[in-house]
Design a protein around this motif. Sequence first.
Motif, mmCIF file in Angstrom:
data_model
loop_
_atom_site.group_PDB
_atom_site.id
_atom_site.type_symbol
_atom_site.label_atom_id
_atom_site.label_comp_id
_atom_site.label_asym_id
_atom_site.label_seq_id
_atom_site.Cartn_x
_atom_site.Cartn_y
_atom_site.Cartn_z
ATOM 1 N N PRO A 92 0.697 18.642 3.971
ATOM 2 C CA PRO A 92 2.095 18.058 3.603
ATOM 3 C C PRO A 92 2.323 16.678 4.757
ATOM 4 O O PRO A 92 2.168 16.631 6.004
ATOM 5 C CB PRO A 92 3.069 18.983 4.168
ATOM 6 N N CYS A 93 2.720 15.543 4.055
ATOM 7 C CA CYS A 93 2.645 14.400 4.852
ATOM 8 C C CYS A 93 3.935 13.419 4.367
ATOM 9 O O CYS A 93 4.384 13.486 3.412
ATOM 10 C CB CYS A 93 1.613 13.316 4.213
ATOM 11 N N ILE A 117 4.577 14.072 0.506
ATOM 12 C CA ILE A 117 3.582 14.194 -0.402
ATOM 13 C C ILE A 117 2.567 15.078 0.161
ATOM 14 O O ILE A 117 2.514 15.179 1.401
ATOM 15 C CB ILE A 117 2.834 12.698 -0.812
ATOM 16 N N ILE A 118 1.575 15.518 -0.720
ATOM 17 C CA ILE A 118 0.568 16.556 -0.263
ATOM 18 C C ILE A 118 -0.641 15.762 -0.408
ATOM 19 O O ILE A 118 -0.899 15.244 -1.555
ATOM 20 C CB ILE A 118 0.474 17.991 -1.043
ATOM 21 N N ALA A 140 -1.217 2.711 -7.322
ATOM 22 C CA ALA A 140 -0.374 2.862 -6.090
ATOM 23 C C ALA A 140 -1.204 3.188 -4.987
ATOM 24 O O ALA A 140 -1.923 4.089 -5.049
ATOM 25 C CB ALA A 140 0.666 3.699 -6.244
ATOM 26 N N ARG A 141 -1.338 2.398 -3.844
ATOM 27 C CA ARG A 141 -2.086 3.178 -2.354
ATOM 28 C C ARG A 141 -0.891 3.454 -1.618
ATOM 29 O O ARG A 141 0.221 2.916 -1.259
ATOM 30 C CB ARG A 141 -2.588 1.791 -1.730
ATOM 31 N N ILE A 142 -0.969 4.885 -1.426
ATOM 32 C CA ILE A 142 0.069 5.589 -0.566
ATOM 33 C C ILE A 142 -0.395 5.572 0.794
ATOM 34 O O ILE A 142 -1.562 6.484 1.035
ATOM 35 C CB ILE A 142 0.329 6.953 -1.372
ATOM 36 N N GLU A 143 0.328 5.487 1.596
ATOM 37 C CA GLU A 143 -0.284 5.607 3.163
ATOM 38 C C GLU A 143 0.829 6.592 3.551
ATOM 39 O O GLU A 143 2.128 6.605 3.593
ATOM 40 C CB GLU A 143 -0.263 4.313 4.002
ATOM 41 N N ALA A 144 0.327 7.916 4.250
ATOM 42 C CA ALA A 144 1.130 9.095 4.717
ATOM 43 C C ALA A 144 0.887 9.359 5.997
ATOM 44 O O ALA A 144 -0.379 9.352 6.191
ATOM 45 C CB ALA A 144 1.454 9.833 3.743
#
Length: 136
Positions: A24-25, A18-19, A43-47
């Motif tokens: 970019p991650c 994901i960006i 949604a909580r997105i960790e990257a």
Amino acid sequence: MGDKTKVQVSKLKPGRYIIIDGEPCRIVNITVSSPGKHGSAKARIEAVGIFDGKVRSIVKPTSAEVDVPIIDKRVGQVIAITPDTVQIMDMETYELYDVPFEGGVDEEVRDQLREGITVEYWETLGRIQIKRIRGE
């Protein structure tokens, strides 16, 4: 180079990319909260950043669309190594790239780089990172 696409948040999975904040991650975790009285599920997105290793997180509705990088995985040969950069030549196009050690070389392959060896490198959003040594 517009090498990114849009994907709905509900379709994302850990291990995908994901960006976040232009970086970019690789997604490491996604937690979804149930819908509230007046809204959609979030949604909580960790990257973790591909190039800088920083942890980033965002919260988005599962119905939202987010930018996802298109990662071009290519093969190159190490031509020269300087104190700051690694010069690689693409094995298909024969283009030369100067890749900085800082952010451009994965930590795990840094000590294994030698002139003449074949490497896999990723190109996305106009940046390059050497990811692994290819076995001959």
